[in-house]
Design an enzyme around this catalytic site. Structure first.
Site, PDB file in Angstrom:
ATOM      1  N   LYS A   4      80.531  -3.737  12.123  1.00 11.78           N
ATOM      2  CA  LYS A   4      81.422  -3.171  12.674  1.00 11.78           C
ATOM      3  C   LYS A   4      80.596  -2.092  13.532  1.00 11.78           C
ATOM      4  O   LYS A   4      81.033  -1.241  14.226  1.00 11.78           O
ATOM      5  CB  LYS A   4      81.828  -1.944  11.590  1.00 11.78           C
ATOM      6  CG  LYS A   4      82.862  -3.085  10.560  1.00 11.78           C
ATOM      7  CD  LYS A   4      83.683  -1.971   9.632  1.00 11.78           C
ATOM      8  CE  LYS A   4      84.323  -2.421   8.397  1.00 11.78           C
ATOM      9  NZ  LYS A   4      85.406  -3.312   8.745  1.00 11.78           N
ATOM     10  N   ASP A  14      81.329   6.488   2.138  1.00 11.19           N
ATOM     11  CA  ASP A  14      81.676   5.342   2.939  1.00 11.19           C
ATOM     12  C   ASP A  14      81.643   5.628   4.212  1.00 11.19           C
ATOM     13  O   ASP A  14      82.705   6.150   4.945  1.00 11.19           O
ATOM     14  CB  ASP A  14      82.904   4.994   2.243  1.00 11.19           C
ATOM     15  CG  ASP A  14      83.707   3.563   2.996  1.00 11.19           C
ATOM     16  OD1 ASP A  14      82.804   3.212   3.886  1.00 11.19           O
ATOM     17  OD2 ASP A  14      84.505   3.013   2.574  1.00 11.19           O
ATOM     18  N   CYS A  57      93.589  -3.001   3.719  1.00 14.69           N
ATOM     19  CA  CYS A  57      92.989  -2.837   2.615  1.00 14.69           C
ATOM     20  C   CYS A  57      93.003  -1.133   2.129  1.00 14.69           C
ATOM     21  O   CYS A  57      92.045  -0.513   1.553  1.00 14.69           O
ATOM     22  CB  CYS A  57      91.507  -3.237   2.906  1.00 14.69           C
ATOM     23  SG  CYS A  57      90.935  -4.826   3.148  1.00 14.69           S
ATOM     24  N   HIS A 114      89.442   3.026   1.420  1.00 21.01           N
ATOM     25  CA  HIS A 114      89.548   1.575   1.685  1.00 21.01           C
ATOM     26  C   HIS A 114      89.474   1.165   0.254  1.00 21.01           C
ATOM     27  O   HIS A 114      88.551   1.565  -0.565  1.00 21.01           O
ATOM     28  CB  HIS A 114      88.296   1.095   2.431  1.00 21.01           C
ATOM     29  CG  HIS A 114      88.295  -0.326   2.774  1.00 21.01           C
ATOM     30  ND1 HIS A 114      88.080  -1.358   1.889  1.00 21.01           N
ATOM     31  CD2 HIS A 114      88.635  -0.983   3.924  1.00 21.01           C
ATOM     32  CE1 HIS A 114      87.795  -2.603   2.528  1.00 21.01           C
ATOM     33  NE2 HIS A 114      88.426  -2.242   3.737  1.00 21.01           N
TER      34      HIS A 114
HETATM   35  C1  LIG Z   1      86.359   2.422   5.547  1.00 22.65           C
HETATM   36  C2  LIG Z   1      85.725   1.045   4.950  1.00 22.65           C
HETATM   37  N1  LIG Z   1      84.986   1.097   4.060  1.00 22.65           N
HETATM   38  C3  LIG Z   1      84.649  -0.160   3.476  1.00 22.65           C
HETATM   39  C4  LIG Z   1      84.819  -1.208   4.286  1.00 22.65           C
HETATM   40  C5  LIG Z   1      84.364  -2.513   3.742  1.00 22.65           C
HETATM   41  O1  LIG Z   1      83.363  -3.299   4.600  1.00 22.65           O
HETATM   42  P1  LIG Z   1      82.783  -4.634   4.720  1.00 22.65           P
HETATM   43  O2  LIG Z   1      83.981  -5.411   4.418  1.00 22.65           O
HETATM   44  O3  LIG Z   1      82.063  -4.750   5.667  1.00 22.65           O
HETATM   45  O4  LIG Z   1      81.912  -4.556   3.447  1.00 22.65           O
HETATM   46  C6  LIG Z   1      85.643  -1.262   5.314  1.00 22.65           C
HETATM   47  C7  LIG Z   1      85.862  -2.409   5.952  1.00 22.65           C
HETATM   48  O5  LIG Z   1      87.088  -2.600   6.784  1.00 22.65           O
HETATM   49  C8  LIG Z   1      86.224   0.013   5.946  1.00 22.65           C
HETATM   50  O6  LIG Z   1      87.099   0.123   6.926  1.00 22.65           O
END
Ligand SMILES: Cc1ncc(COP(=O)(O)O)c(C=O)c1O
Length: 412
Positions: free
Chosen positions: A233, A207, A371, A130
């Site tokens: 989430k 992550d 993303c 991401h």
């Molecule tokens: C794999 C992954 N990492 C990081 C994030 C970032 O999360 P946040 O926007 O809640 O900080 C997301 C959000 O979709 C994600 O799917």
């Protein structure tokens, strides 16, 4: 096929009854919410906890000596304890509240990076990350003259592990990797990655934004150095996240931001810092949402991670089998080991058009790059349509999705 009989022991209807937002119609159709990888809906207990805090306990934490401040502080620290148990951390001091997974990764890139990364060092990420687990490392590498290395992925959407082993050298200082991909759904062999990185002298940042809702997490068993995820989430409120860090590492890296809470003593000449985790929690935290986050974790624990995973696996298998029968549909991410995330494209149709047509059927899906633009480039795509499952989704909803796609693509 009798879809009801296929449900496992999870009482989905009982679960659904506890999520108010699920009980609405969109354009006259009952809502089918399949955008859970973006954010999950919230159970009533989370909404109640938010209201209760503001109605009864609203006060700033760690500073007051009055009853409300005490209650607010106690409730916030109770969440820290619950998070500690949720991810099996050794100490509550290893749990830092952030605003989300993004903030947690940025904290590590900034603080650990400032202390330990030098010109010529290398940071390894993967091609499926991401943006939140790409850009902070690019920024760090740029600032320090370090190099970013990328683990390639296969056509099925799996890490090419021999390539990872080749990338790992004495120059590697950090491996930052997703536990599960938000676009492909792939569950990475994270324990193996951590063991190999450690053997080579690198630390590992996990992550866990997509793993936390679907997989049991044990940071001690994984032996990861840092791990980040977001409350929103895992059925909790937005604006809250967790960064886990091994205590010994947290002690040795500088604070991320300066301000109230993170200090021991301030004079105009200089400042000494608070103990961990407070050293990393400058300013007033997101008190209400952190407190309500506890209710979300308790809700998940009461349902049982194994039960949730089994249910979502059933949804995934059914979705894969049904979607595979649709002629124009191409699944993106076909690894054997996946969380309940299904991305696909439809021949001759733009993903945004498909998303809008599904929306007209009351189906909330995601359309776009998710993303993960480098991943899209890897597959030669501009975007995908993604459906992602949560504990409250049903096989009937998946069947309706398949029927809607068949109709959109004129296969029914
Ligand atoms: C794999 C992954 N990492 C990081 C994030 C970032 O999360 P946040 O926007 O809640 O900080 C997301 C959000 O979709 C994600 O799917």
């Amino acid at each position: 096929m009798n879809l009801t009989l296929q449900q496992n022991e999870l009482d989905v209807q009982k679960i659904r009854a506890q999520f108010p937002a699920l009980h609405q119609t969109v354009y006259g159709k009952p809502l089918i919410y399949f955008d859970n990888a973006a954010t999950t809906q919230k159970p009533q207990v989370v909404l109640d906890a938010l209201l209760h805090y503001y109605q009864h306990d609203n006060a700033n934490v760690h500073r007051g000596i009055h009853a409300l401040a005490d209650r607010a502080t106690e409730a916030l620290e109770a969440t820290r304890k619950t998070v500690q148990r949720f991810i099996h951390a050794a100490e509550t001091t290893e749990i830092i509240f952030t605003s989300g997974a993004t903030a947690g990764i940025n904290l590590v890139a900034s603080s650990y990076g400032q202390q330990f990364i030098q010109a010529g060092d290398e940071v390894i990420i993967s091609h499926m990350e991401h943006h939140a687990n790409i850009v902070p490392w690019q920024m760090l590498c740029q600032a320090k003259g370090a190099q970013l290395r990328v683990i390639p992925i296969s056509d099925t959407g799996e890490l090419i592990m021999p390539a990872f082993e080749e990338l790992l050298t004495a120059r590697t200082k950090i491996v930052a990797i997703t536990y599960a991909s938000n676009t492909l759904g792939t569950i990475n062999p994270i324990k193996e990655i951590i063991a190999k990185a450690h053997a080579s002298g690198a630390i590992v940042v996990v992550d866990a934004a997509q793993a936390a809702p679907h997989l049991a997490i044990d940071v001690q068993d994984l032996d990861c150095d840092f791990l980040a995820f977001s409350a929103h989430k895992v059925y909790g409120p937005t604006g809250v996240g967790v960064l886990y860090g091994k205590g010994a590492l947290l002690e040795h890296i500088p604070p991320y931001q300066g301000g109230g809470e993170m200090i021991k003593e301030v004079t105009l000449e200089g400042t000494t810092y608070n103990e961990i985790p407070y050293k990393f929690e400058a300013g007033t935290p997101n008190i209400a949402d952190i407190i309500a986050f506890r209710a979300a974790l308790a809700f998940m624990q009461a349902t049982g991670q194994a039960t949730i995973s089994k249910h979502e696996e059933q949804l995934l298998t059914y979705a894969n089998n049904q979607l595979n029968q649709l002629k124009k549909l191409r699944l993106i991410g076909t690894a054997p080991c996946k969380i309940g995330v299904v991305s696909f494209t439809i021949a001759d149709m733009h993903h945004l058009d498909v998303g809008m047509l599904l929306d007209a059927h009351g189906i909330a899906a995601r359309s776009g790059h998710g993303c993960t633009q480098p991943l899209m480039q890897r597959f030669g795509l501009e975007g995908v349509i993604r459906v992602s499952f949560a504990m409250y989704n049903t096989l009937e909803e998946v069947a309706q999705l398949v029927a809607a796609i068949a109709k959109i693509t004129r296969q029914s």
